[in-house]
Enzyme design. Structure first.
Site, PDB file in Angstrom:
ATOM      1  N   THR A   1      45.840 -27.857  64.184  1.00  0.00           N
ATOM      2  CA  THR A   1      45.281 -28.428  62.948  1.00  0.00           C
ATOM      3  C   THR A   1      44.603 -29.785  63.165  1.00  0.00           C
ATOM      4  O   THR A   1      45.075 -30.611  63.950  1.00  0.00           O
ATOM      5  CB  THR A   1      46.417 -28.571  61.909  1.00  0.00           C
ATOM      6  OG1 THR A   1      47.053 -27.304  61.795  1.00  0.00           O
ATOM      7  CG2 THR A   1      45.892 -29.003  60.559  1.00  0.00           C
TER       8      THR A   1
ATOM      9  N   GLU B   1      51.524 -21.912  60.418  1.00  0.00           N
ATOM     10  CA  GLU B   1      51.205 -20.636  61.101  1.00  0.00           C
ATOM     11  C   GLU B   1      50.400 -19.724  60.175  1.00  0.00           C
ATOM     12  O   GLU B   1      50.491 -18.505  60.277  1.00  0.00           O
ATOM     13  CB  GLU B   1      52.469 -19.930  61.589  1.00  0.00           C
ATOM     14  CG  GLU B   1      53.231 -20.667  62.671  1.00  0.00           C
ATOM     15  CD  GLU B   1      52.485 -20.732  64.000  1.00  0.00           C
ATOM     16  OE1 GLU B   1      52.119 -21.853  64.391  1.00  0.00           O
ATOM     17  OE2 GLU B   1      52.269 -19.697  64.628  1.00  0.00           O
TER      18      GLU B   1
HETATM   19  C1  LIG Z   1      55.293 -29.910  58.022  1.00  0.00           C
HETATM   20  C2  LIG Z   1      54.091 -29.291  58.662  1.00  0.00           C
HETATM   21  C3  LIG Z   1      54.164 -28.885  59.983  1.00  0.00           C
HETATM   22  C4  LIG Z   1      53.047 -28.332  60.608  1.00  0.00           C
HETATM   23  N1  LIG Z   1      53.116 -28.009  61.930  1.00  0.00           N
HETATM   24  C5  LIG Z   1      51.981 -27.652  62.579  1.00  0.00           C
HETATM   25  C6  LIG Z   1      51.966 -27.504  64.001  1.00  0.00           C
HETATM   26  O1  LIG Z   1      52.993 -27.602  64.675  1.00  0.00           O
HETATM   27  N2  LIG Z   1      50.786 -27.240  64.606  1.00  0.00           N
HETATM   28  C7  LIG Z   1      49.614 -27.121  63.898  1.00  0.00           C
HETATM   29  O2  LIG Z   1      48.580 -26.888  64.508  1.00  0.00           O
HETATM   30  N3  LIG Z   1      49.591 -27.211  62.551  1.00  0.00           N
HETATM   31  C8  LIG Z   1      50.747 -27.507  61.876  1.00  0.00           C
HETATM   32  N4  LIG Z   1      50.726 -27.672  60.519  1.00  0.00           N
HETATM   33  C9  LIG Z   1      49.472 -27.497  59.791  1.00  0.00           C
HETATM   34  C10 LIG Z   1      49.440 -26.220  59.002  1.00  0.00           C
HETATM   35  O3  LIG Z   1      49.329 -25.110  59.856  1.00  0.00           O
HETATM   36  C11 LIG Z   1      48.277 -26.339  57.997  1.00  0.00           C
HETATM   37  O4  LIG Z   1      48.707 -27.265  57.015  1.00  0.00           O
HETATM   38  C12 LIG Z   1      47.897 -25.039  57.377  1.00  0.00           C
HETATM   39  O5  LIG Z   1      47.255 -24.225  58.329  1.00  0.00           O
HETATM   40  C13 LIG Z   1      46.972 -25.197  56.169  1.00  0.00           C
HETATM   41  O6  LIG Z   1      45.903 -26.023  56.472  1.00  0.00           O
HETATM   42  P1  LIG Z   1      45.517 -27.237  55.483  1.00  0.00           P
HETATM   43  O7  LIG Z   1      46.765 -28.021  55.233  1.00  0.00           O
HETATM   44  O8  LIG Z   1      44.354 -27.954  56.052  1.00  0.00           O
HETATM   45  O9  LIG Z   1      45.116 -26.545  54.128  1.00  0.00           O
HETATM   46  P2  LIG Z   1      43.669 -25.912  53.739  1.00  0.00           P
HETATM   47  O10 LIG Z   1      43.181 -25.029  54.829  1.00  0.00           O
HETATM   48  O11 LIG Z   1      42.782 -27.013  53.294  1.00  0.00           O
HETATM   49  O12 LIG Z   1      44.100 -25.027  52.515  1.00  0.00           O
HETATM   50  C14 LIG Z   1      44.414 -25.579  51.230  1.00  0.00           C
HETATM   51  C15 LIG Z   1      44.729 -24.398  50.303  1.00  0.00           C
HETATM   52  O13 LIG Z   1      43.581 -23.516  50.206  1.00  0.00           O
HETATM   53  C16 LIG Z   1      43.931 -22.194  50.579  1.00  0.00           C
HETATM   54  N5  LIG Z   1      42.829 -21.573  51.290  1.00  0.00           N
HETATM   55  C17 LIG Z   1      42.167 -22.045  52.358  1.00  0.00           C
HETATM   56  N6  LIG Z   1      41.200 -21.182  52.743  1.00  0.00           N
HETATM   57  C18 LIG Z   1      41.274 -20.125  51.902  1.00  0.00           C
HETATM   58  C19 LIG Z   1      40.551 -18.900  51.769  1.00  0.00           C
HETATM   59  N7  LIG Z   1      39.559 -18.578  52.624  1.00  0.00           N
HETATM   60  N8  LIG Z   1      40.899 -18.061  50.778  1.00  0.00           N
HETATM   61  C20 LIG Z   1      41.900 -18.374  49.921  1.00  0.00           C
HETATM   62  N9  LIG Z   1      42.610 -19.523  49.983  1.00  0.00           N
HETATM   63  C21 LIG Z   1      42.314 -20.378  50.964  1.00  0.00           C
HETATM   64  C22 LIG Z   1      45.148 -22.351  51.483  1.00  0.00           C
HETATM   65  O14 LIG Z   1      45.942 -21.191  51.498  1.00  0.00           O
HETATM   66  C23 LIG Z   1      45.876 -23.517  50.818  1.00  0.00           C
HETATM   67  O15 LIG Z   1      46.636 -23.050  49.744  1.00  0.00           O
HETATM   68  C24 LIG Z   1      51.851 -28.165  59.863  1.00  0.00           C
HETATM   69  C25 LIG Z   1      51.793 -28.538  58.523  1.00  0.00           C
HETATM   70  C26 LIG Z   1      52.886 -29.110  57.924  1.00  0.00           C
HETATM   71  C27 LIG Z   1      52.781 -29.515  56.471  1.00  0.00           C
END
Ligand SMILES: Cc1cc2nc3c(=O)[nH]c(=O)nc-3n(C[C@H](O)[C@H](O)[C@H](O)COP(=O)(O)OP(=O)(O)OC[C@H]3O[C@@H](n4cnc5c(N)ncnc54)[C@H](O)[C@@H]3O)c2cc1C
Length: 402
Positions: free
Chosen positions: A135, A379
């Site tokens: 991410t 994930e």
């Molecule tokens: C505590 C914690 C631990 C984590 N650990 C890791 C880790 O170890 N390694 C790592 O790489 N990442 C990690 N992450 C990151 C995590 O994988 C991301 O937060 C997640 O993939 C969502 O990305 P975003 O937060 O940018 O949300 P966004 O991608 O901005 O999404 C925001 C919302 O929009 C929705 N959305 C996005 N695109 C679409 C679509 N095409 N259609 C419908 N809905 C959509 C999503 O479902 C979500 O509800 C962690 C996050 C947290 C909070």
């Protein structure tokens, strides 16, 4: 036919994992929920115990590091390390999911290494604790849009970019970083690189404060001219326009059932405690009578139990497919979507069923409801899993269905 009963040979493993959850994790659960960012030192001894079991062949992988690459298909029906890992993680998350995510040498990066590394890399990184960094500030759900770059320079790659929300990012010894060899070539050029946490080009910016899993450290990094030896690129360095991205995405086929197992574990913790509290309040569940003829609380418990069982079975199926070389991307996403959703639903409804006891800190129910939410986010979020499932079922590409 797939038999979805828990294989008998894993009874010892699940019993041991359950004891660990009960006697090691539960007693320190609240302590590290309150003391966010302090290192749960009690886990060092536990990790040493798991290492000992692994070394003696007494365990088939009780944690995230246990997931493995495809096995030869002529081995017949196999309940292997993916199944063992899922069952072990499910039981320990019944204890505390945040602490399980902090278990030395059992990081999601270890799963990535186990899933895609070559034999030399498997040997070199064996026994080391690896976090996973995909991410970025501009790339969450759409992991193909990452901006971190990896440029060739002699016998090194030089990585530049930013990584956020890295679970165990402060404590792990290695971080598996996704970066692009050539951003013009799009997703096919994305590769994963194993970076030593001590690498001076990997700079820790901050640790996040969170709703749940507070025992787990979540780090943000900058990569500034971070030099990584060429042999630490996982898999093939070749850019195959058809298959490359599928290579790095393959990790998810192994890790999503594991996250589903975590969600099943925490939801079962909530249900088990709620059943006890309801019994103390005089509400008994009768499994021989239809739900609608029982009290509302008993009927709700029955409904939640059936949701949990469905999630557990889907998770077992996805892990079993991984152990048996059956393409499981669809089932991995389905199990993650189902378990992520019902994990949140069950743990919140358990808070509701137990009223003020569910909400206050004398019980762990409120904590489990907070902890469960992340399992429906990382994930791949709920919405992203549904998108992947739709694409796979309808045979659409990511360009067709966004
Ligand atoms: C505590 C914690 C631990 C984590 N650990 C890791 C880790 O170890 N390694 C790592 O790489 N990442 C990690 N992450 C990151 C995590 O994988 C991301 O937060 C997640 O993939 C969502 O990305 P975003 O937060 O940018 O949300 P966004 O991608 O901005 O999404 C925001 C919302 O929009 C929705 N959305 C996005 N695109 C679409 C679509 N095409 N259609 C419908 N809905 C959509 C999503 O479902 C979500 O509800 C962690 C996050 C947290 C909070």
């Amino acid at each position: 036919m797939i038999n979805l009963e828990t294989p008998k040979k894993f009874k010892g493993l699940t019993d041991q994992a359950h004891q660990v959850a009960l006697e090691v994790l539960r007693p320190i659960s609240r302590k590290y929920d309150l003391a966010e960012h302090s290192y749960p030192k009690e886990l060092d001894m536990l990790a040493a115990l798991i290492d000992g079991l692994n070394d003696s062949g007494g365990s088939q992988g009780a944690g995230a590091a246990g997931v493995k690459q495809d096995v030869a298909s002529d081995e017949g029906n196999r309940n292997g390390s993916n199944m063992a890992s899922a069952l072990g993680v499910m039981e320990t998350c019944w204890g505390d999911v945040g602490l399980v995510l902090s278990m030395p040498r059992q990081g999601l990066g270890n799963s990535a290494i186990a899933a895609v590394a070559n034999s030399d890399q498997l040997k070199r990184f064996d026994g080391r604790w690896a976090a996973m960094a995909i991410t970025e500030p501009e790339a969450g759900s759409d992991s193909a849009s990452i901006r971190t770059t990896a440029e060739e320079d002699g016998d090194h790659y030089v990585l530049n970019g930013e990584k956020i929300y890295v679970t165990a990012g402060e404590r792990a010894e290695l971080v598996v970083v996704w970066a692009s060899l050539d951003r013009k070539l799009g997703r096919a050029a994305i590769k994963s690189f194993v970076v030593e946490r001590s690498n001076p080009g990997m700079i820790l910016d901050r640790l996040e404060h969170k709703l749940g899993i507070r025992a787990s450290d979540t780090a943000a990094f900058r990569l500034e001219n971070c030099r990584v030896p060429k042999e630490d690129l996982l898999g093939s360095p070749d850019i195959d326009m058809k298959r490359s991205f599928a290579g790095v995405m393959k990790t998810f086929d192994n890790t999503r059932p594991l996250v589903a197992a975590m969600a099943v574990g925490v939801a079962r913790a909530s249900l088990d405690r709620t059943r006890e509290l309801l019994a103390e309040a005089g509400v008994e569940v009768d499994y021989d009578r239809p739900a609608h003829s029982q009290s509302a609380a008993a009927a709700t418990l029955l409904e939640l139990e059936s949701d949990l069982e469905a999630a557990r079975l889907m998770m077992l199926q996805a892990a079993w497919m991984a152990d048996n070389s059956k393409p499981n991307s669809l089932h991995a996403s389905m199990s993650k979507a189902k378990a992520g959703r019902v994990g949140v639903d069950i743990s919140l409804r358990c808070v509701e069923l137990c009223g003020s006891l569910g909400y206050d800190e004398s019980e762990l129910l409120e904590k489990w409801a907070r902890d469960a939410k992340i399992l429906d986010i990382f994930e791949g979020t709920q919405q992203i899993q549904q998108l992947i499932i739709a694409r796979l079922l309808l045979k659409k590409t990511s360009a067709d269905l966004k």
